[in-house]
Design a protein around this motif. Sequence first.
Motif, PDB file in Angstrom:
ATOM      1  N   ARG A  89       0.837  -1.201   0.000  1.00 27.46           N
ATOM      2  CA  ARG A  89       0.000   0.000   0.000  1.00 27.46           C
ATOM      3  C   ARG A  89       0.870   1.248   0.000  1.00 27.46           C
ATOM      4  O   ARG A  89       0.620   2.197  -0.732  1.00 27.46           O
ATOM      5  CB  ARG A  89      -0.917  -0.015   1.227  1.00 27.46           C
ATOM      6  CG  ARG A  89      -1.777   1.220   1.334  1.00 27.46           C
ATOM      7  CD  ARG A  89      -2.771   1.143   2.487  1.00 27.46           C
ATOM      8  NE  ARG A  89      -2.150   0.868   3.753  1.00 27.46           N
ATOM      9  CZ  ARG A  89      -2.406  -0.199   4.498  1.00 27.46           C
ATOM     10  NH1 ARG A  89      -3.252  -1.116   4.081  1.00 27.46           N
ATOM     11  NH2 ARG A  89      -1.812  -0.356   5.653  1.00 27.46           N
ATOM     12  N   SER A 146       2.064  -0.286  -4.805  1.00 22.75           N
ATOM     13  CA  SER A 146       0.784  -0.318  -5.508  1.00 22.75           C
ATOM     14  C   SER A 146       0.566   0.872  -6.436  1.00 22.75           C
ATOM     15  O   SER A 146      -0.131   0.748  -7.437  1.00 22.75           O
ATOM     16  CB  SER A 146      -0.366  -0.450  -4.515  1.00 22.75           C
ATOM     17  OG  SER A 146      -0.348   0.627  -3.609  1.00 22.75           O
ATOM     18  N   THR A 187      -2.985  -4.596  -7.952  1.00 24.12           N
ATOM     19  CA  THR A 187      -2.525  -5.159  -6.694  1.00 24.12           C
ATOM     20  C   THR A 187      -3.452  -6.302  -6.322  1.00 24.12           C
ATOM     21  O   THR A 187      -4.675  -6.146  -6.337  1.00 24.12           O
ATOM     22  CB  THR A 187      -2.501  -4.104  -5.580  1.00 24.12           C
ATOM     23  OG1 THR A 187      -1.655  -3.022  -5.997  1.00 24.12           O
ATOM     24  CG2 THR A 187      -1.983  -4.672  -4.278  1.00 24.12           C
ATOM     25  N   MET A 190      -7.852   1.380  -1.699  1.00 21.46           N
ATOM     26  CA  MET A 190      -6.915   1.464  -2.821  1.00 21.46           C
ATOM     27  C   MET A 190      -7.509   2.259  -3.980  1.00 21.46           C
ATOM     28  O   MET A 190      -8.588   1.923  -4.456  1.00 21.46           O
ATOM     29  CB  MET A 190      -6.580   0.027  -3.258  1.00 21.46           C
ATOM     30  CG  MET A 190      -5.633  -0.097  -4.377  1.00 21.46           C
ATOM     31  SD  MET A 190      -4.031   0.498  -3.886  1.00 21.46           S
ATOM     32  CE  MET A 190      -3.309   0.649  -5.483  1.00 21.46           C
TER      33      MET A 190
END
Length: 178
Positions: A72, A76, A82, A98
């Motif tokens: 994270r 990513s 991801t 995300m």
Amino acid sequence: METNRSTIKDPIAVVGRGDTLTAGLLRALVPGPVVELTPCQAAMYEGRCRAVVVENFEPAAQGALSGCAAARWALSRRAGVTVVALDDPEGRRFAGAMPGAVYAYSDGRPQADLTAKNVRLRGERLEFEALAQGGLVRVRVPGGERPRLYDHLAALAGALALGVPLEDAAARLGAERD
């Protein structure tokens, strides 16, 4: 998802404890390089990745940066997609927060892109039904000393996230279509 030559050169990063079954399985499922990174290595990694597969299915060591947190925080944003497990609270938070593409897998959660159903050990084999892309495929793999359902799910999810059809990816893992 189609892959061109320039993106195949970018690696798939597996973020976890290193020397994992997941990375070995991914090498058999997708073309191109697969790199294994510990959370610390992931935080320092400077390249782009076709995908980041986060091994968030084992608890992080006390005081250590988990694979999910490292992905994270660092990788990513520089990856096409991801891949993360929803069976872990941190994985669920990550998938929900995300901003980029996330491909989720789970042992039974229907909201995941790839879900394992009817998981069982039969003799020396680990068996489960993989439900993804509107298809259902029975997967039968060697159980080994410690059957590793999540390693197989993570590798299968990584392949699916990169556009490998479910039937093809499952066949490479030793699957049979029901």
